[in-house]
Design a protein around this motif. Structure first.
Motif, PDB file in Angstrom:
ATOM      1  N   ARG A  81       0.817  -1.201   0.000  1.00  0.00           N
ATOM      2  CA  ARG A  81       0.000   0.000   0.000  1.00  0.00           C
ATOM      3  C   ARG A  81       0.862   1.266   0.000  1.00  0.00           C
ATOM      4  O   ARG A  81       0.467   2.297  -0.508  1.00  0.00           O
ATOM      5  CB  ARG A  81      -0.926   0.003   1.220  1.00  0.00           C
ATOM      6  CG  ARG A  81      -2.232  -0.754   0.996  1.00  0.00           C
ATOM      7  CD  ARG A  81      -3.155  -0.541   2.157  1.00  0.00           C
ATOM      8  NE  ARG A  81      -3.097  -1.667   3.092  1.00  0.00           N
ATOM      9  CZ  ARG A  81      -3.776  -1.733   4.219  1.00  0.00           C
ATOM     10  NH1 ARG A  81      -4.544  -0.714   4.571  1.00  0.00           N
ATOM     11  NH2 ARG A  81      -3.700  -2.776   4.999  1.00  0.00           N
ATOM     12  N   ASN A  82       2.036   1.161   0.595  1.00  0.00           N
ATOM     13  CA  ASN A  82       2.932   2.312   0.683  1.00  0.00           C
ATOM     14  C   ASN A  82       4.054   2.243  -0.353  1.00  0.00           C
ATOM     15  O   ASN A  82       5.165   2.697  -0.101  1.00  0.00           O
ATOM     16  CB  ASN A  82       3.541   2.387   2.083  1.00  0.00           C
ATOM     17  CG  ASN A  82       4.359   1.149   2.435  1.00  0.00           C
ATOM     18  OD1 ASN A  82       4.168   0.082   1.832  1.00  0.00           O
ATOM     19  ND2 ASN A  82       5.259   1.283   3.385  1.00  0.00           N
ATOM     20  N   LEU A  83       3.755   1.671  -1.518  1.00  0.00           N
ATOM     21  CA  LEU A  83       4.793   1.500  -2.532  1.00  0.00           C
ATOM     22  C   LEU A  83       5.423   2.832  -2.921  1.00  0.00           C
ATOM     23  O   LEU A  83       6.648   2.920  -3.092  1.00  0.00           O
ATOM     24  CB  LEU A  83       4.207   0.816  -3.777  1.00  0.00           C
ATOM     25  CG  LEU A  83       5.214   0.535  -4.911  1.00  0.00           C
ATOM     26  CD1 LEU A  83       6.321  -0.390  -4.425  1.00  0.00           C
ATOM     27  CD2 LEU A  83       4.504  -0.061  -6.126  1.00  0.00           C
ATOM     28  N   GLY A  84       4.623   3.882  -3.039  1.00  0.00           N
ATOM     29  CA  GLY A  84       5.171   5.186  -3.417  1.00  0.00           C
ATOM     30  C   GLY A  84       6.203   5.670  -2.425  1.00  0.00           C
ATOM     31  O   GLY A  84       7.271   6.171  -2.810  1.00  0.00           O
ATOM     32  N   ALA A  85       5.912   5.502  -1.126  1.00  0.00           N
ATOM     33  CA  ALA A  85       6.860   5.926  -0.093  1.00  0.00           C
ATOM     34  C   ALA A  85       8.114   5.072  -0.119  1.00  0.00           C
ATOM     35  O   ALA A  85       9.232   5.568   0.084  1.00  0.00           O
ATOM     36  CB  ALA A  85       6.201   5.848   1.283  1.00  0.00           C
ATOM     37  N   LEU A  86       7.948   3.779  -0.383  1.00  0.00           N
ATOM     38  CA  LEU A  86       9.103   2.898  -0.478  1.00  0.00           C
ATOM     39  C   LEU A  86      10.002   3.301  -1.644  1.00  0.00           C
ATOM     40  O   LEU A  86      11.232   3.341  -1.515  1.00  0.00           O
ATOM     41  CB  LEU A  86       8.653   1.442  -0.651  1.00  0.00           C
ATOM     42  CG  LEU A  86       8.148   0.730   0.603  1.00  0.00           C
ATOM     43  CD1 LEU A  86       7.565  -0.627   0.222  1.00  0.00           C
ATOM     44  CD2 LEU A  86       9.275   0.556   1.600  1.00  0.00           C
ATOM     45  N   ILE A  87       9.389   3.592  -2.772  1.00  0.00           N
ATOM     46  CA  ILE A  87      10.162   4.014  -3.945  1.00  0.00           C
ATOM     47  C   ILE A  87      10.943   5.286  -3.635  1.00  0.00           C
ATOM     48  O   ILE A  87      12.134   5.402  -3.954  1.00  0.00           O
ATOM     49  CB  ILE A  87       9.229   4.216  -5.162  1.00  0.00           C
ATOM     50  CG1 ILE A  87       8.717   2.861  -5.659  1.00  0.00           C
ATOM     51  CG2 ILE A  87       9.958   4.962  -6.288  1.00  0.00           C
ATOM     52  CD1 ILE A  87       7.674   2.951  -6.753  1.00  0.00           C
ATOM     53  N   GLN A 134      13.521   6.713  -9.728  1.00  0.00           N
ATOM     54  CA  GLN A 134      12.123   7.079  -9.492  1.00  0.00           C
ATOM     55  C   GLN A 134      11.453   7.508 -10.786  1.00  0.00           C
ATOM     56  O   GLN A 134      10.306   7.115 -11.065  1.00  0.00           O
ATOM     57  CB  GLN A 134      12.051   8.204  -8.463  1.00  0.00           C
ATOM     58  CG  GLN A 134      12.430   7.800  -7.055  1.00  0.00           C
ATOM     59  CD  GLN A 134      12.370   8.962  -6.090  1.00  0.00           C
ATOM     60  OE1 GLN A 134      11.495   9.826  -6.201  1.00  0.00           O
ATOM     61  NE2 GLN A 134      13.291   9.013  -5.139  1.00  0.00           N
ATOM     62  N   ALA A 135      12.142   8.307 -11.583  1.00  0.00           N
ATOM     63  CA  ALA A 135      11.571   8.776 -12.843  1.00  0.00           C
ATOM     64  C   ALA A 135      11.313   7.604 -13.782  1.00  0.00           C
ATOM     65  O   ALA A 135      10.281   7.564 -14.473  1.00  0.00           O
ATOM     66  CB  ALA A 135      12.520   9.781 -13.489  1.00  0.00           C
ATOM     67  N   ALA A 158      18.930   4.961  -1.044  1.00  0.00           N
ATOM     68  CA  ALA A 158      18.543   5.727  -2.230  1.00  0.00           C
ATOM     69  C   ALA A 158      19.742   6.379  -2.908  1.00  0.00           C
ATOM     70  O   ALA A 158      19.676   6.730  -4.097  1.00  0.00           O
ATOM     71  CB  ALA A 158      17.522   6.798  -1.862  1.00  0.00           C
ATOM     72  N   GLU A 159      20.856   6.534  -2.179  1.00  0.00           N
ATOM     73  CA  GLU A 159      22.048   7.124  -2.778  1.00  0.00           C
ATOM     74  C   GLU A 159      22.799   6.135  -3.650  1.00  0.00           C
ATOM     75  O   GLU A 159      23.658   6.528  -4.437  1.00  0.00           O
ATOM     76  CB  GLU A 159      22.969   7.656  -1.679  1.00  0.00           C
ATOM     77  CG  GLU A 159      22.375   8.808  -0.880  1.00  0.00           C
ATOM     78  CD  GLU A 159      23.300   9.263   0.225  1.00  0.00           C
ATOM     79  OE1 GLU A 159      24.516   9.339  -0.016  1.00  0.00           O
ATOM     80  OE2 GLU A 159      22.811   9.527   1.331  1.00  0.00           O
ATOM     81  N   LEU A 160      22.488   4.842  -3.492  1.00  0.00           N
ATOM     82  CA  LEU A 160      23.055   3.824  -4.369  1.00  0.00           C
ATOM     83  C   LEU A 160      22.215   3.766  -5.629  1.00  0.00           C
ATOM     84  O   LEU A 160      20.991   3.841  -5.567  1.00  0.00           O
ATOM     85  CB  LEU A 160      23.018   2.451  -3.690  1.00  0.00           C
ATOM     86  CG  LEU A 160      23.806   2.272  -2.409  1.00  0.00           C
ATOM     87  CD1 LEU A 160      23.514   0.902  -1.823  1.00  0.00           C
ATOM     88  CD2 LEU A 160      25.289   2.436  -2.668  1.00  0.00           C
ATOM     89  N   GLU A 161      22.844   3.619  -6.762  1.00  0.00           N
ATOM     90  CA  GLU A 161      22.090   3.513  -8.006  1.00  0.00           C
ATOM     91  C   GLU A 161      22.459   2.219  -8.707  1.00  0.00           C
ATOM     92  O   GLU A 161      23.643   1.919  -8.892  1.00  0.00           O
ATOM     93  CB  GLU A 161      22.373   4.711  -8.918  1.00  0.00           C
ATOM     94  CG  GLU A 161      21.402   4.800 -10.083  1.00  0.00           C
ATOM     95  CD  GLU A 161      21.448   6.160 -10.766  1.00  0.00           C
ATOM     96  OE1 GLU A 161      20.606   7.023 -10.454  1.00  0.00           O
ATOM     97  OE2 GLU A 161      22.350   6.349 -11.600  1.00  0.00           O
TER      98      GLU A 161
END
Length: 223
Positions: free
Chosen positions: A121-127, A136-137, A174-177
């Motif tokens: 349900r919180n996929l957006g926050a996880l992303i 993200q884009a 999130a700083e890892l790509e």
């Protein structure tokens, strides 16, 4: 894979017979840890994965289960001893839902991660918390099903990389790509931490239709 790495799948579906058999592999400290779990699910996952890890190491090294012990290093990552001597074997364990994965290697740092692709349900926050701005884009351009699948793929690759490093990082995931070649669909790629650009990590997507999974490793171990 470029190096000798063994990946073992552990079935975590409830099974009283397998669970009783797994308990017989555990030592007294592991039995005590089992008793401390409040969740029966967490207890089952621990005992089945630890028993499978013990069996795999004993088979690979030809040692007895009684001679095998585990301790934690200063960063909380477990290592194995046989007869009191530290092994140079690498291993890592991950579990999610009904699936556990064990990765074993004869050398180098190693990390594995598995995640069941259950809707969140919180996929957006996880992303937002796990992915870089560029990732993200890219995820926003996908439909819901593709986005869920792609997110878990990125997540497991990053988690495997962090676990392979195993020393704690003063940075956000999130700083890892994830390497662009893997974001475009390749099963393998080379990853690096911004703080450690000289060190290369081999990344591999080992997911199936049932779960997302990845393994990360390097050719030589770090002191």
């Amino acid at each position: 894979m470029e190096h000798s790495i063994t990946i073992i799948h552990v079935d975590l579906i409830p099974d009283q017979g397998r669970e009783l058999e797994a308990l017989e592999w555990l030592d007294s400290d592991e039995h005590e840890r089992c008793e401390r779990f409040q969740s029966l699910v967490a207890r089952r996952r621990y005992m089945l994965c630890r028993a499978a890890l013990r069996a795999a190491i004993c088979l690979q090294l030809g040692c007895s289960n009684e001679a095998l012990a585990f301790k934690l290093n200063e960063h909380g990552k477990p290592f194995a001893l046989v007869g009191g001597c530290v092994l140079f074997e690498s291993f890592n364990v991950s579990h999610s839902g009904d699936h556990g994965l064990i990765a074993l290697a004869s050398r180098g740092c190693l990390g594995v991660d598995v995640e069941e692709r259950a809707p969140r349900r919180n996929l957006g926050a996880l992303i937002d918390g796990v992915c870089s701005a560029r990732e993200q884009a890219e995820l926003k351009s996908l439909d819901d099903r593709q986005r869920l699948h792609a997110f878990f793929r990125l997540w497991t690759i990053k988690e495997a990389l962090v676990k392979a490093h195993g020393r704690g990082l003063a940075m956000q995931v999130a700083e890892l790509e994830v390497p662009e070649v893997m974001r475009r669909g390749a099963a393998k790629g080379i990853g690096r931490f911004a703080q450690m650009p000289e060190t290369s990590w081999h990344l591999e997507d080992i997911g199936t239709g049932e779960f997302a999974a990845a393994v990360a490793y390097q050719a030589t171990s770090q002191s």
